[in-house]
Structure formats: structure tokens, C-alpha cells
Design an enzyme around this catalytic site. Structure first.
Site, PDB file in Angstrom:
ATOM      1  N   GLY A   1       0.866  -1.252   0.112  1.00 21.74           N
ATOM      2  CA  GLY A   1       0.004   0.372   0.217  1.00 21.74           C
ATOM      3  C   GLY A   1       0.790   1.543   0.205  1.00 21.74           C
ATOM      4  CB  SER A   2       0.367   4.765   0.909  1.00 18.64           C
ATOM      5  OG  SER A   2      -1.077   4.558   0.444  1.00 18.64           O
ATOM      6  CB  THR A   3       4.482   1.267   3.412  1.00 24.26           C
ATOM      7  OG1 THR A   3       4.367   0.085   2.647  1.00 24.26           O
ATOM      8  CG2 THR A   3       3.621   1.677   4.705  1.00 24.26           C
TER       9      THR A   3
ATOM     10  CE  LYS B   1       0.066   6.352  -1.850  1.00 19.94           C
ATOM     11  NZ  LYS B   1      -0.717   7.193  -1.215  1.00 19.94           N
TER      12      LYS B   1
END
Lengths: 491, 459
Positions: free
Chosen positions: A218-220, A222
Site C-alpha cells: 500500500g501507501s508505505t 510511496k
């Protein structure tokens, strides 16, 4: 007739020579292979005849052997039952050694390792029954306990590292199991305990921190995309990047990538890179991913340790970024979806590298190996694995991650008086059989204190944990990370 | 003719006595070791057994002083040492299997005593080994009779798939062990008569001299018997032993290598034909080549268990009483070598093999030293059969050759084997006495039967 008798004696000599060679071959050359063969009852019995080394955390044993009065002279016990089940693994007469250090460090614990050769010779000469080596772990018992309690009854994993060394401070995977019944000498109850562990929901035998089925980050992820952007030299944290409410994916007819809140990222659909990370805007990072390209993302991920074959000493499943990605897939990969798959340990390594001025340290679990009389036989020295980003980029990423915790998606991770740097993630991962999407995995990775990092942590809570469909990383995973950080930093 | 060797005519009986005491001492120590390791106590019967050994071995020693003062001084101590160590291991396995009522060790002890008594009887009754030459064809008939005895309905017994036993009430006996000796006597007697005919008369074909059929007859019979044994009694080890013995002796008698070639060719054909015909042989070969394969493990894991036992012994062994030789099937008979290897280690096995090497070497030296052809052949045959038997047994459990199943001389459990080997040792002692005796005493006999004169003296 004497000449043929003499010649016959050469044949006799050859016959006996072949016996001497064959015997030497079996008892000297092949002996170890034969002893290591599965189902060699002698080896098993022999291993129960000498004291197996203990596994120590903070000086007290989490696995040790106590004298037993039956045919097997030593009984393996696990004083803290479930808390360290994934770390210690099990040691069973029926099922062998496995599941953790018991399996991966069996030769040291049992005393058969070549590293103990000279000590064995000494034991032999002095007539002492040889015993196995003990392992002192890097685990911080308080961090381990905090992680275990914070995760509670939710399925998931917590792993914490010392960013400057790579020492693993906590390694918790839920659900857990109790290895003690597997070590019992009552073979019937061992078999039923084995059944129980293997049929239990959620498969407690798996260590989710290093070798579960791997999670979408997921966004980790990013953080990796942002690192690639900053390292490219074309961006700073203050660069304005587009972040519309939905990103129309190139090369497709009408596939779209929306922000979670369906709102544009900043006024006019643009924001700085810092704000994009702070608010975790999918469209900003999706667009950024397309601009940087799949190769840059993959290269940056590899520098953080993706794809490396690691053992801590348990084998770690390598995290992966897909080999082939088109532009829409790259956009999704840039926000940690598509086929990007990670271990929690890998995400902790990303935070730890940022905390450690861009240097990735090799993670390890065994601080030192000690003989039965507690002499240190071998000490692990920290080892640099790679330089993931430059110190300058690491400092910029740190500022961005601090902003995430200060007033971004991870305010739940704030600790008074300590600056925490972190990144949330909420990872969708497919649908149930009836088509409804499964609750997302909640992620959080962080390190603290930001100016003098002492701990880096990664938390994943499967299927949103107690929050279910309402879950997102900041709400479910960040508080867990906060408690683990507090247990180490607030002393 | 055989040259008169320059052996110093010294009796060396005191050397024998010293070595005998040493051997008994080692056995007592081993027995004590087992008692301390397994039961944790000083075995109360230690001195009793020690005394018993001393009486038997010492008695044999005194008889040798009396009737064969020039006999080889090494043979008796080595026989005693091997027999004693075998007893200790069998006793140790009795304890592991919790066999009570005396167990196998006590039976073995009884047979050992009987074996020594028979050996003493041989020394006393047989004043000169050349007397045996008169029994050449009786020996042949006896051998064949003994070999076929297990096939007699009602008398023969099937034990572990081999029909090589005869049973009389509670006793079972393996006549093949005795046949080993009688067959050697026959071969020696027959070959010393026909060696010149075999080596001189006959047609040459393909560079090899083939003998006349009537000279070859008894030899073919012997070969057929060994194949028959193989076929009907499933006794692969004995047939291999007999055949090898026969080829070796005919080679020594005729000094022609062509015999070895003919013999080995015949053997290869026989063995290959048997391999194609019999399932149990194919299994043995499978177990030999791939003992760890699933297929082989379904047939038998005895070889694998033995190998694992030896492996756990390593270089120095676990120590007597501290291993698990009882995990292996037939640990006290066919697999006593791995049992010893587990507890005494590679060093121990080397020592044991060296003891056998010494027996064989002393036997062959006797063959070189003795002055009559019959004695030479007999001593060669007896010592080579010992070497071959050790090779077949040890080679079987160490995967040098397929496992066939024979007893390890003196060491393995088995009454018939002990009797036969003690008798064999007695014969060797008797011949060595002749070989080492000062020439003056036997000058007449030696010149009368020397090789050169025998060409004239046709039967």
C-alpha cells in the site's frame, strides 16, 4: 607353488584394502551425511542425550532444556510460551527442529556445528558430555512485549530494527502458538498438538514478519517512490507535482486511479511532494511513478533490499517489484498496489535506511553465540548491505515523514516530546468469493526519534484488524507502532 | 620345488602365552566396560568368566606345548581375542534387548568352549596334516552331503528366508560352515594329485589351455554344487565363498592364470543367469546399489540401519555399551561388524580387520613354509577361505559387494560357525607346527613330497 601363493597374498591384501577403504568411507567421509539423514533414530536420541543450548533474550531463556527422567534425557521448554513462538520455533522428537531459530540454528544449538569443533575436542579429552551453544538474541524484551500487546488479538505482524546496526528489536507475528506441547516426550500428545497448530485458523506456524504470503505494501511504498524521485535530482520535497482527484491512466480507455478521499491533492490539483506524502495522495504518486518509470522504481526498491536473499538467520522471503510493468501498472505499483509484494521486515528496512542516513544495514537476530560456560564463541558485527539513498535525500525524506506524523495521516503515532517520522498504508488485496472487497491491510512504518533514530518499526494488521472495512493505516497500525516506539524511546 | 625357508626354529610358546594373557585381559576390560556403561555396576561374574577363559585358552596353550610346540604363536591369542570380543558384544546386545535366562551370550559361550575343545581334539588326534590326504574323496562326499543336508525334508529349516540350517530338536546347525573345511581338504587332496595333469595335458584354444573333461569332472561338480547351493538354499555367501576358494586353490596348484580366467568367466555367467532368474538376487543388487531409494527401503532397511550405526560411531565410536547397535537387525550375527563399528569406531574396526589380516597372513606364511604340496594347498585354502569370508561379510555390510549373509569368523553369533573356525584354526596350527619345525626332523618327508618328485609319482 610358492609364487602363486605370494601372488594370492596380494589379492588378499587388495580385498582387505577395499574393506578398510569402505569402512573409512562410511565412518569418516560419509558419516555426517548419514547422521543427517531424516529418520536416523540414533542422531535424534543422541541429540536428546546432551544439553541443547538455550535461546536467550535479555539474558533470560525463551527456550531451554531441562533434565528429564525418561529415556530422552533432556526436555525442551519455552518459558514464555507464545510470545516468542515465531522466533524460537519448536524442537520435537517426532517432527524435528523447525519454525524459527531451533530449525535454522540447529547445528549450533545441538553442538554439531563446525564452529564448535575445537570445543568438542576439548570436551572429548576432558570426558565432558558435549553440550550445544546458546544464542543471545538482539530482541528487546520490552519492545517485543509492547508489540505483542498492542497487536492483541488481531492478525498481523510487527517488526522493529535498530536502524544503525540492523539488530532486530522485536519480531511478533499473530496468531501465535505454544511450542511446548510439541517438545513433549509424550508422543501422542505431540501428534495432537501438531495437528492443532497446523489446522489452527490463520496458520500460526507462519512467521508473518519474514515469510508469510507477503503483503501488498500500500501507501508505505510511496517512501520508495519518493526516494526515487528525490534521488533523480529532478525533485525536492518542495517541488509542485500534479495531484488531481482522479488520475486517468495512460494507454487505457477509461481506467482511473482515485485519491482515497476523492478530492484533489491541494488547491488546483497540485501540491508539493511533501504535502502529497503527508496526505498520501494516490494520484500524485501514481503520476510521479509514470514520470520516473518502472526501471527507476525497481532500481530504488532493490537498493532498499528488495529481491535480496536474506537470512536473519531464518530465511527471509525476498520482497518483489514486478519485472515487467506497463505505464498504468507502474502508476499502481508506485502507490504499493499491482503486484508489489513485501515482508514487514522489508518495510522496516526502508524506514531504518532513511533513519540511518540512507544506509541499509543487514538485519540480524542473533547477537552472539555462547558456549555452555557462557564464553562468547561468535559475535555478530553489524554489516552494511547497501546505500539506498544519499544522506541528503534521507534527510529530506525524514522531514517529509515527520510531517506525516505531525499533521498528516499518522497523527495517531505522535509521542509527546519525541519527533516520530512515519508513513501509513492501507492496502487493498482482492475480494471475497462473493465479490465484496476484503477489508484492507493496515500498514504503518516509522522511526524515532527523527533527529537521533533508535528504532525503526513496521506494522501490518491483516484485513483491517478490529476496525474491519473502516480500517486505514493511520487508525489501526500507527498506534501499535507508537506503543513499540515508546517502549524503547521513553526510558 | 619349494625352497627350504630359513625360519628360525624357535617355538615361541612363551610369546603365545604372553599374547594369550593380553587377549584375555582385553576381553575382561571390555566386559567390565559394558557392565559399567549399561548397568552401572561391576559385573559380579567378571572373575568367573576370566578364569573360564584362562582355563580354556591356557589348556589349549598347554596342549600346543605338548603336541605342536612349533605351531604359530599368534593364531591362538587372536582367535581367543576375536571370540571374546564377539561374546562381549553379544552380551551387550542381550542387555539391550533385555534377553534373560542367559541370553545368546551364554549359548555362544557354551559353543566357544565346545569349539576350543574340538580344536584341542584336532591337535591331539591329528599328528600330521598329511594324514588328511587319505580322506580326499571322503571329504568330497562329506561336503556335498553336508551342503545338501538342509534340503532334506523334515531336517532342513528355513530361517530368515535361507534354507541353510538343519534342526534337531532345540539345536540348529549350519552344515555349510563345516563343509567349508571338508571342501578345502578335498580341493587340496584332489589338486595335489592332478595338478600336473591339469596344467600339462589338454588342448589349447584361444591361447588358453583347456584340460581334459575327465580331469575337469570333479571341478565342474564342485562348481555345480556351489550353484545348486545358491539356487535352492538362497545361500549366496557360501556359494561365493566356495567358488572363490576353488578358483584360488586351482590357481595355486597349477600356477596358471588361465584357470582364474576360466573360473571367473564361469562365475560371471552363473551369477548373471541367477540374477535374471531369481527375484531375491535382484533385490540384493538393488539394496546394494541404491540402499536409500524408496524402492529399496520397502524391501529392507537393514543395510541402511547398519550404515547409520557405523556413521554414529565415527572415528572413535560411542564406547562399548553407549551406542544403539540393537536398532539393527541381526546385530549379533550378520551385522556384528556395524555393531562393533558403532561402539568401537573406525579405530576399533581397523584393529579387528588387522586381526583377521594377521590370521590370514600367518596362514599364508605357513603355506610358504610347509614342505609338502598338500600342506601348502590346505594352508592356502584354509587361510584364503578365512579372508574371503571376512570379505564377503564385511564387504556386504559396507556396500563393497551385495549383502549375502555369512558369519564373521569367531565374532558373530553362531555355534556351527564357531566350531568350524576353531577347527580351521587348529588345522592351521597343526600345519604351522610342521612348517616351523627344524628341517632335520622332517627332512625325509620333505624330499619325498617335493614338487619335483611328484611328477613321477602319478596316482
Amino acid at each position: 607353488m610358492n609364487a602363486p601363493i605370494r601372488r594370492l597374498s596380494f589379492i588378499v591384501a587388495a580385498l582387505f584394502a577395499s574393506l578398510l577403504i569402505a569402512t573409512t568411507w562410511i565412518q569418516f567421509v560419509q558419516a555426517k551425511d548419514l547422521q543427517d539423514r531424516p529418520n536416523n533414530r540414533r542422531t535424534l536420541l543422541a541429540s536428546y542425550a546432551r544439553e541443547r543450548g538455550a535461546i536467550l533474550v535479555g539474558g533470560s531463556p525463551v527456550a531451554r532444556s531441562v533434565p528429564s527422567k525418561d529415556q530422552l534425557k533432556w526436555l525442551r521448554t519455552y518459558p514464555s510460551a507464545r510470545l516468542y513462538s515465531q522466533v524460537t520455533g519448536y524442537y520435537s522428537f517426532t517432527y524435528g527442529a523447525g519454525g524459527g531459530l531451533e530449525g535454522s540454528e540447529d547445528s549450533l544449538l545441538s553442538g554439531q556445528s563446525d564452529k564448535l569443533f575445537y570445543r568438542r575436542i576439548v570436551d572429548m579429552v576432558t570426558g565432558k558430555v558435549p553440550s550445544g551453544a546458546s544464542l543471545e538474541l538482539t530482541i528487546d524484551p520490552r519492545a517485543q512485549k509492547a508489540a505483542d500487546e498492542a497487536l492483541g488479538d488481531q492478525r498481523g505482524a510487527v517488526v522493529a530494527l535498530d536502524p544503525s546496526t540492523g539488530a532486530i528489536l522485536a519480531m511478533v507475528s499473530h496468531p501465535q502458538y505454544d511450542p511446548s506441547p510439541l517438545a513433549s516426550h509424550d508422543l501422542k500428545s505431540v501428534a495432537s498438538a501438531w495437528q492443532q497448530v497446523n489446522n489452527a485458523p490463520g496458520n500460526p506456524a507462519v512467521n508473518r514478519t519474514i515469510n508469510g504470503d507477503l503483503y501488498p505494501p500500500g501507501s508505505t511504498f510511496k517512501l520508495v517512490t519518493a526516494a526515487a524521485a528525490l534521488s533523480s535530482g529532478q525533485y525536492t520535497e518542495d517541488s509542485e507535482i500534479p495531484g488531481p482527484a482522479t488520475l486517468k491512466l495512460p494507454d487505457t480507455t477509461n481506467a482511473k486511479l482515485p485519491n482515497d478521499d476523492r478530492l484533489p491533492c491541494g488547491p488546483g490539483g497540485t501540491s508539493t511532494l511533501l504535502v502529497a506524502l503527508q496526505r498520501s495522495c494516490n494520484t500524485s504518486f501514481g503520476g510521479l511513478g509514470i514520470k520516473l518509470g518502472a526501471d527507476a522504481l525497481r532500481a530504488q526498491a532493490a537498493k532498499f533490499g528488495f529481491g535480496d536473499q536474506l537470512s536473519v538467520p531464518m530465511r527471509v522471503t525476498p520482497s518483489t517489484v514486478p519485472e515487467q510493468m506497463n505505464r498504468p501498472q507502474t502508476a499502481q505499483a508506485a502507490i504499493g498496489q499491482y503486484d508489489v509484494r513485501v515482508t514487514p521486515l522489508q518495510m522496516a528496512m526502508v524506514s531504518a535506511a532513511i533513519a540511518n542516513k540512507g544506509v541499509v544495514m543487514r538485519p540480524y537476530l542473533v547477537k552472539d553465540v555462547r558456549s555452555a560456560d557462557l564464553d562468547v564463541i561468535e559475535e555478530t558485527s553489524p554489516e552494511q548491505l547497501s546505500q539506498a539513498v544519499s544522506p541528503d535525500v534521507a534527510a529530506r525524506l525524514t522531514r517529509m515523514m515527520e510531517a506525516v506524523v505531525q499533521n498528516g495521516t499518522a497523527t495517531a503515532a505522535q509521542i509527546p516530546g519525541v519527533s516520530v517520522a512515519g508513513k501509513t498504508g492501507t492496502a487493498e488485496h482482492g475480494s471475497a468469493a462473493d465479490g465484496t472487497p476484503l477489508p484492507p491491510h493496515a500498514w504503518f512504518t516509522a522511526f524515532a526519534p527523527a533527529d537521533n533514530p533508535r528504532i525503526a518499526v513496521a506494522v501490518v494488521v491483516e484485513d483491517g484488524g478490529r476496525a474491519g472495512n473502516e480500517a486505514f493505516g493511520g487508525k489501526v497500525a500507527a498506534p501499535i507502532a507508537r506503543q513499540v516506539i515508546e517502549s524503547v524511546v521513553n526510558r | 620345488m619349494s625352497t627350504v625357508t630359513s625360519l628360525v626354529p624357535r617355538t615361541r610358546r612363551n610369546v603365545e602365552l604372553g599374547l594369550l594373557l593380553l587377549a584375555i585381559g582385553i576381553v575382561m576390560l571390555a566386559y567390565l566396560n559394558v557392565g559399567l556403561a549399561v548397568q552401572g555396576t561391576f559385573p559380579p561374574d567378571l572373575l568367573g568368566y576370566g578364569l573360564g577363559f584362562l582355563v580354556l585358552g591356557g589348556g589349549f596353550h598347554l596342549v600346543l606345548r605338548w603336541r605342536a610346540p612349533y605351531a604359530d604363536p599368534l593364531l591362538l591369542p587372536i582367535g581367543t581375542l576375536l571370540n571374546g570380543l564377539g561374546l562381549v558384544m553379544i552380551h551387550r546386545l542381550d542387555l539391550a534387548h533385555q534377553r534373560t535366562g542367559g541370553g545368546m551370550a551364554f549359548k555362544q559361550l557354551t559353543w566357544s568352549a565346545l569349539g576350543v575343545i574340538i580344536a584341542i581334539a584336532v591337535i591331539i588326534a591329528l599328528r600330521d596334516h598329511r594324514q588328511l590326504r587319505r580322506f580326499t574323496f571322503i571329504a568330497m562326499a562329506t561336503s556335498i552331503g553336508l551342503l545338501l543336508l538342509p534340503l532334506v525334508p523334515g531336517l532342513g529349516r528355513n530361517i530368515n528366508g535361507n534354507r541353510i540350517w538343519i534342526g534337531l530338536g532345540p539345536f540348529s546347525f549350519q552344515p555349510g560352515e563345516i563343509a567349508k573345511i571338508t571342501l578345502t581338504v578335498f580341493f587340496a587332496g584332489y589338486l595335489v594329485q592332478t595338478r600336473d595333469v591339469l596344467s600339462l595335458v589338454g588342448k589349447r584354444f584361444l591361447g588358453i589351455a583347456f584340460p581334459r573333461p575327465r580331469d575337469l569332472g570333479p571341478i565342474l561338480i564342485a562348481w555345480l554344487v556351489s550353484v545348486l547351493v545358491l539356487v535352492f538354499e538362497r545361500d549366496l555367501g557360501s556359494s561365493l565363498l566356495f567358488f572363490g576358494l576353488f578358483v584360488a586353490m586351482i590357481y595355486v596348484a597349477t600356477e596358471r592364470r588361465s584357470w582364474v580366467a576360466i573360473g571367473l568367466t564361469l562365475f560371471c555367467f552363473g551369477a548373471y543367469a541367477a540374477y535374471l532368474m531369481f527375484g531375491h538376487l535382484q533385490q540384493r543388487v538393488l539394496l546394494w546399489l541404491h540402499p536409500f531409494s524408496q524402492q529399496a527401503l520397502q524391501v529392507s532397511d537393514q543395510l541402511v540401519l547398519g550404515l547409520m550405526g557405523m556413521a554414529s560411531g565415527g572415528l572413535l565410536g560411542t564406547g562399548l555399551g553407549r551406542g544403539h547397535p540393537n536398532f539393527t537387525y541381526f546385530a549379533e550375527s550378520d551385522f556384528i561388524y556395524p555393531s562393533m563399528g558403532e561402539e568401537l569406531g573406525l579405530f576399533g574396526l581397523f584393529a579387528l580387520l588387522m586381526l583377521y589380516v594377521l590370521i590370514v597372513e600367518r596362514g599364508l606364511r605357513t603355506a610358504l613354509g610347509v614342505r609338502d604340496g598338500f600342506g601348502k594347498l590346505l594352508a592356502t585354502g584354509l587361510s584364503f577361505s578365512m579372508a574371503l569370508q571376512v570379505f564377503v561379510v564385511v564387504g556386504g555390510v559396507t556396500r563393497v559387494i551385495p549383502l549375502t549373509g555369512l558369519t564373521l569368523p569367531f565374532l558373530s553369533y553362531g555355534g556351527s560357525s564357531l566350531l568350524a573356525n576353531w577347527a580351521l584354526l587348529a588345522l592351521l596350527l597343526r600345519i604351522s607346527d610342521q612348517a616351523r619345525r627344524p628341517v632335520a626332523e622332517t627332512a625325509v618327508a620333505s624330499s619325498a613330497s617335493s614338487a619335483a618328485t611328484e611328477v613321477v609319482k602319478l596316482p
